[in-house]
Every structure is written in C-alpha cells, then in structure tokens.
Design a protein around this motif. Structure first.
Motif, PDB file in Angstrom:
ATOM      1  N   TYR A  32       0.733  -1.454  -0.301  1.00 44.54           N
ATOM      2  CA  TYR A  32      -0.208  -0.139  -0.200  1.00 44.54           C
ATOM      3  C   TYR A  32       0.861   1.736   0.105  1.00 44.54           C
ATOM      4  O   TYR A  32       0.190   2.232  -0.180  1.00 44.54           O
ATOM      5  CB  TYR A  32      -1.039  -0.343   1.403  1.00 44.54           C
ATOM      6  CG  TYR A  32      -1.335   1.394   1.421  1.00 44.54           C
ATOM      7  CD1 TYR A  32      -3.158   1.436   0.575  1.00 44.54           C
ATOM      8  CD2 TYR A  32      -0.866   2.192   2.502  1.00 44.54           C
ATOM      9  CE1 TYR A  32      -3.506   2.577   0.769  1.00 44.54           C
ATOM     10  CE2 TYR A  32      -2.082   3.534   2.406  1.00 44.54           C
ATOM     11  CZ  TYR A  32      -3.319   3.576   1.062  1.00 44.54           C
ATOM     12  OH  TYR A  32      -4.769   4.547   1.438  1.00 44.54           O
ATOM     13  N   PHE A  35       3.208   3.674  -3.126  1.00 50.91           N
ATOM     14  CA  PHE A  35       2.949   4.892  -4.081  1.00 50.91           C
ATOM     15  C   PHE A  35       3.744   4.991  -6.162  1.00 50.91           C
ATOM     16  O   PHE A  35       4.840   4.914  -6.202  1.00 50.91           O
ATOM     17  CB  PHE A  35       2.204   5.741  -3.644  1.00 50.91           C
ATOM     18  CG  PHE A  35       1.212   5.714  -3.310  1.00 50.91           C
ATOM     19  CD1 PHE A  35       0.360   5.315  -2.814  1.00 50.91           C
ATOM     20  CD2 PHE A  35       2.346   6.151  -1.576  1.00 50.91           C
ATOM     21  CE1 PHE A  35      -0.440   5.258  -1.763  1.00 50.91           C
ATOM     22  CE2 PHE A  35       1.260   5.716  -0.420  1.00 50.91           C
ATOM     23  CZ  PHE A  35       0.405   5.529  -0.228  1.00 50.91           C
ATOM     24  N   ASN A  49       1.969  14.238  -3.966  1.00 47.43           N
ATOM     25  CA  ASN A  49       1.462  13.639  -2.272  1.00 47.43           C
ATOM     26  C   ASN A  49       1.716  14.291  -1.880  1.00 47.43           C
ATOM     27  O   ASN A  49       0.319  14.169  -0.651  1.00 47.43           O
ATOM     28  CB  ASN A  49       1.642  11.691  -2.469  1.00 47.43           C
ATOM     29  CG  ASN A  49       1.465  11.797  -3.897  1.00 47.43           C
ATOM     30  OD1 ASN A  49       0.440  11.609  -4.834  1.00 47.43           O
ATOM     31  ND2 ASN A  49       2.020   9.402  -4.027  1.00 47.43           N
ATOM     32  N   SER A  98      -2.528  13.238   6.502  1.00 45.45           N
ATOM     33  CA  SER A  98      -1.950  12.935   5.290  1.00 45.45           C
ATOM     34  C   SER A  98      -0.606  13.514   4.953  1.00 45.45           C
ATOM     35  O   SER A  98       0.220  12.482   4.244  1.00 45.45           O
ATOM     36  CB  SER A  98      -3.002  13.148   4.374  1.00 45.45           C
ATOM     37  OG  SER A  98      -2.739  11.842   2.919  1.00 45.45           O
ATOM     38  N   HIS A 102       2.993  11.242   3.746  1.00 43.87           N
ATOM     39  CA  HIS A 102       3.471  10.500   2.494  1.00 43.87           C
ATOM     40  C   HIS A 102       5.126  11.447   2.386  1.00 43.87           C
ATOM     41  O   HIS A 102       5.393  11.113   1.750  1.00 43.87           O
ATOM     42  CB  HIS A 102       2.203  11.220   1.133  1.00 43.87           C
ATOM     43  CG  HIS A 102       1.459  10.797   1.171  1.00 43.87           C
ATOM     44  ND1 HIS A 102       1.009   9.846   0.040  1.00 43.87           N
ATOM     45  CD2 HIS A 102      -0.041  10.643   2.008  1.00 43.87           C
ATOM     46  CE1 HIS A 102      -0.036   9.571  -0.183  1.00 43.87           C
ATOM     47  NE2 HIS A 102      -1.186  10.225   0.660  1.00 43.87           N
ATOM     48  N   LYS A 201     -11.953   7.118  -4.924  1.00 41.71           N
ATOM     49  CA  LYS A 201     -11.504   5.773  -5.395  1.00 41.71           C
ATOM     50  C   LYS A 201     -11.211   5.322  -6.387  1.00 41.71           C
ATOM     51  O   LYS A 201     -10.258   4.605  -5.971  1.00 41.71           O
ATOM     52  CB  LYS A 201     -12.783   5.093  -4.391  1.00 41.71           C
ATOM     53  CG  LYS A 201     -13.078   5.921  -2.878  1.00 41.71           C
ATOM     54  CD  LYS A 201     -11.880   5.943  -1.446  1.00 41.71           C
ATOM     55  CE  LYS A 201     -11.394   4.790  -1.348  1.00 41.71           C
ATOM     56  NZ  LYS A 201     -10.240   5.037  -0.396  1.00 41.71           N
ATOM     57  N   GLU A 203      -9.224   6.429  -8.827  1.00 41.64           N
ATOM     58  CA  GLU A 203      -8.460   7.445  -8.946  1.00 41.64           C
ATOM     59  C   GLU A 203      -7.517   6.732  -8.398  1.00 41.64           C
ATOM     60  O   GLU A 203      -6.173   6.517  -8.295  1.00 41.64           O
ATOM     61  CB  GLU A 203      -8.366   8.585  -8.649  1.00 41.64           C
ATOM     62  CG  GLU A 203      -9.257   9.508 -10.124  1.00 41.64           C
ATOM     63  CD  GLU A 203      -9.517  10.670  -9.448  1.00 41.64           C
ATOM     64  OE1 GLU A 203      -9.781  11.522 -10.612  1.00 41.64           O
ATOM     65  OE2 GLU A 203      -9.983  11.010  -8.518  1.00 41.64           O
ATOM     66  N   GLU A 204      -7.929   5.957  -6.720  1.00 43.17           N
ATOM     67  CA  GLU A 204      -6.867   5.986  -6.053  1.00 43.17           C
ATOM     68  C   GLU A 204      -6.296   3.614  -6.532  1.00 43.17           C
ATOM     69  O   GLU A 204      -5.082   4.132  -6.033  1.00 43.17           O
ATOM     70  CB  GLU A 204      -7.271   5.103  -4.375  1.00 43.17           C
ATOM     71  CG  GLU A 204      -6.448   4.522  -3.462  1.00 43.17           C
ATOM     72  CD  GLU A 204      -7.652   5.102  -1.986  1.00 43.17           C
ATOM     73  OE1 GLU A 204      -6.132   5.243  -1.293  1.00 43.17           O
ATOM     74  OE2 GLU A 204      -8.349   4.827  -2.225  1.00 43.17           O
ATOM     75  N   ASP A 207      -4.032   3.929  -9.124  1.00 43.64           N
ATOM     76  CA  ASP A 207      -2.645   4.872  -8.808  1.00 43.64           C
ATOM     77  C   ASP A 207      -1.666   5.142 -10.145  1.00 43.64           C
ATOM     78  O   ASP A 207      -1.477   5.859 -10.764  1.00 43.64           O
ATOM     79  CB  ASP A 207      -2.371   4.318  -8.217  1.00 43.64           C
ATOM     80  CG  ASP A 207      -0.656   5.863  -7.299  1.00 43.64           C
ATOM     81  OD1 ASP A 207      -1.326   6.717  -7.637  1.00 43.64           O
ATOM     82  OD2 ASP A 207      -0.183   5.512  -6.686  1.00 43.64           O
ATOM     83  N   HIS A 221      -3.772   8.806  -6.957  1.00 43.81           N
ATOM     84  CA  HIS A 221      -3.190   8.664  -5.587  1.00 43.81           C
ATOM     85  C   HIS A 221      -3.231  10.209  -5.310  1.00 43.81           C
ATOM     86  O   HIS A 221      -4.015  11.266  -4.618  1.00 43.81           O
ATOM     87  CB  HIS A 221      -2.224   8.448  -4.597  1.00 43.81           C
ATOM     88  CG  HIS A 221      -2.016   8.708  -3.650  1.00 43.81           C
ATOM     89  ND1 HIS A 221      -3.322   7.380  -3.173  1.00 43.81           N
ATOM     90  CD2 HIS A 221      -2.240   9.429  -2.718  1.00 43.81           C
ATOM     91  CE1 HIS A 221      -3.356   7.293  -2.031  1.00 43.81           C
ATOM     92  NE2 HIS A 221      -2.829   8.591  -0.961  1.00 43.81           N
ATOM     93  N   LYS A 224      -6.859  11.752  -6.736  1.00 39.00           N
ATOM     94  CA  LYS A 224      -7.534  11.045  -5.470  1.00 39.00           C
ATOM     95  C   LYS A 224      -7.567  12.069  -4.778  1.00 39.00           C
ATOM     96  O   LYS A 224      -8.675  12.637  -4.150  1.00 39.00           O
ATOM     97  CB  LYS A 224      -6.841  10.086  -4.554  1.00 39.00           C
ATOM     98  CG  LYS A 224      -7.664   9.463  -3.462  1.00 39.00           C
ATOM     99  CD  LYS A 224      -7.091   9.042  -2.376  1.00 39.00           C
ATOM    100  CE  LYS A 224      -7.754   8.865  -1.267  1.00 39.00           C
ATOM    101  NZ  LYS A 224      -6.909   8.153  -0.045  1.00 39.00           N
ATOM    102  N   HIS A 225      -5.974  12.594  -4.041  1.00 40.54           N
ATOM    103  CA  HIS A 225      -6.448  13.886  -2.978  1.00 40.54           C
ATOM    104  C   HIS A 225      -7.466  14.910  -3.308  1.00 40.54           C
ATOM    105  O   HIS A 225      -8.286  15.287  -2.962  1.00 40.54           O
ATOM    106  CB  HIS A 225      -4.957  14.259  -2.356  1.00 40.54           C
ATOM    107  CG  HIS A 225      -4.322  13.573  -2.186  1.00 40.54           C
ATOM    108  ND1 HIS A 225      -2.729  13.117  -1.182  1.00 40.54           N
ATOM    109  CD2 HIS A 225      -5.044  11.933  -1.188  1.00 40.54           C
ATOM    110  CE1 HIS A 225      -2.596  11.780  -1.022  1.00 40.54           C
ATOM    111  NE2 HIS A 225      -3.886  11.712  -0.457  1.00 40.54           N
TER     112      HIS A 225
END
Length: 287
Positions: A32, A35, A49, A98, A102, A201, A203-204, A207, A221, A224-225
């Motif tokens: 996970y 990235f 990110n 977050s 990252h 979700k 897009e996550e 990635d 990712h 996604k943000h």
C-alpha cells in the motif's frame, strides 16, 4: 420508537459480529505504501502526494470558521453545530495527517492519515441522523461514532473494522440522502459529494495506471486527494446556500421520470414526463 431503536442497534451489532466471524482478518499490506509518484521537488519527498493535501486544510479551516461566524450556516439545531464542527476539524486534520504520512509512508504514519478521515466519516453519519431521523439520537451518537472510528484505527493488524467505518457511510449516506426527507434545501449536493468521493476511490485504485497514462505527470493518488477535497467543498457550498425546507419531500419523490414512447406504427413519437409529489387526500381537505 425506543423499541425500534434498540432493535435496529441489535440487528446492526449482530450483523457486525457475524461479519467478523465469517470473514478472515485483513492485514495491512506493505505494498500500500508503494505509490506510483515518488518524485521529489524543492526538497519535499513525494511532493505531489504531499502538497495535494493542502486543499483539505484550507477548506477545513474555512468551514470551521464559518460554523461559528455570525450564524453564517444558520444551523437550526445545536447538534448540527457540534456535528459539523467535528467534520471540519477532521477535514483540516486530513490535510496535516495525510501530508505527514506521504512524507515517509509507513504503517506508523498511516495511522495519522486515516484517523482524521474516520472523524469526518463518522461525523457525517451523526449529522444525517440529527437532520433526518432524530436530533437527540443523532447528537448523542456523535461521541460513540467518533470512538468507533478511533477504535477501528487501533486494530491496525486487521482492516475489517476500519473498512466498515469507511465504506458503510459511503453506502448509507447517498441512500439516506435519496430516501429520507431533508430538513433543508439543496439536498442534491450530498450526491455530488458522494460522486466525487467515488471518483476519488477509483483514482486511488488506478494510481499506477493513471501515472502511466499521463506519462508520469500526475498519479492517481494525487488526483484522488484533489477529488476527495471536493467533498467538503460541495458540503460547504450546500451549508452556505441551503434554507429550511418547508415541504419535506425526499429526493426520490421529487425526481422527475421522463421517457419517449414510440407508437406501434413506429412513426409517431410521444414524450411523457412524470413527477413524484405528495398529494393530500380528500379527507385531509375536508378536515
């Protein structure tokens, strides 16, 4: 009403226990943290990110300030104020937590990425209960729901509880927005927010694919943000625009259904449109 509430809680607890018994534990995968975009700019590790979390901090602070600024959001219930306050605190904390994660992704930092999100998720559930079911029950549920979110993070070696806390609201909130009569106008903004979260979700999950499609310009990712940050943006706009709904009708009943009917000869086309509205009975008029 009290019996129905206890029955609903009982059913929910039983369903949760059955889920935990029949499903295997879901450990946190170390993949996970791998990235797609790991480029550094200006000395900031995983730059995009990290900086793509800044909108959460901005909208979270703005929303929090407006909650207490001259009754800007015009809350009708005290529980709403506390629920939305917790939500915007969670959103602002996502921007910090977050980003911190990252900078150097690992299990220990991931806690500070997910904890603010659970605060936001559980606050939204409490807000819906307050606005559409019962103010007292919703207000009382704020602390238990927040605690459930925190506990889900503590079970770090098993993601099942965290999955329930994250994904149940994703299903329940759009359904409640459609089926339950709203207290305020502009209820459709909930669906816009849900749509952006669903896109985030996707897009996550894509990635690395998106990073390849964009020729290593931007990763899924990062997008996604940005899409997830649109959720509090739309909800803040909703709070600013909405007014008390005098005729409380669910979205399901107000949506218009239209279609085109082709007659048997295939030549004549007839358009029909129907609207679901509440209609008073003759007995109510006679009274």
């Amino acid at each position: 009403m009290r019996k129905r509430t206890l029955y609903a809680w009982g059913v929910a607890i039983v369903c949760f226990l059955v889920l935990m018994i029949v499903t295997p534990a879901i450990p946190q995968s170390q993949e996970y943290h791998d990235f797609a975009d790991q480029l550094d700019f200006f000395g900031i590790p995983n730059t995009l990110n990290v900086v793509s979390n800044f909108p959460f901090l901005v909208i979270g602070v703005i929303g929090l300030v407006l909650c207490f600024y001259k009754d800007y959001f015009k809350f009708s219930l005290q529980g709403e104020l506390w629920g939305w306050t917790c939500f915007f605190i969670g959103v602002a904390a996502v921007g910090v937590g977050s980003s911190y994660y990252h900078l150097d992704p690992d299990d220990a930092r991931l806690v500070w990425d997910r904890l603010p999100m659970t605060i936001a998720f559980t606050s939204i559930v409490a807000i819906f209960i307050i606005e559409r079911i019962d103010e007292q029950k919703g207000t009382v549920s704020i602390i238990p729901l927040l605690l459930a979110g925190v506990i889900s993070i503590l079970f770090f070696d098993d993601l099942r509880l965290y999955g329930v806390v994250q994904f149940v609201p994703c299903i329940a909130i759009p359904l409640m927005a459609i089926l339950l009569p709203p207290m305020y106008t502009h209820s459709a903004y909930w669906l816009w927010a849900a749509g952006f979260y669903l896109l985030a979700k996707i897009e996550e999950a894509m990635d690395k694919v998106i990073y390849k499609w964009t020729h290593h310009v931007v990763s899924g990712h990062t997008l996604k943000h940005l899409c997830a940050a649109m959720v509090p943006v739309f909800l803040t706009l909703m709070l600013a625009k909405r007014t008390i709904e005098t005729n409380r009708i669910s979205l399901l009943k107000t949506w218009k259904v239209s279609w085109t009917e082709v007659n048997g000869n295939g030549c004549q086309v007839e358009s029909r449109e129907y609207a679901y509205t509440s209609v008073q009975s003759e007995d109510s008029h006679s009274r």
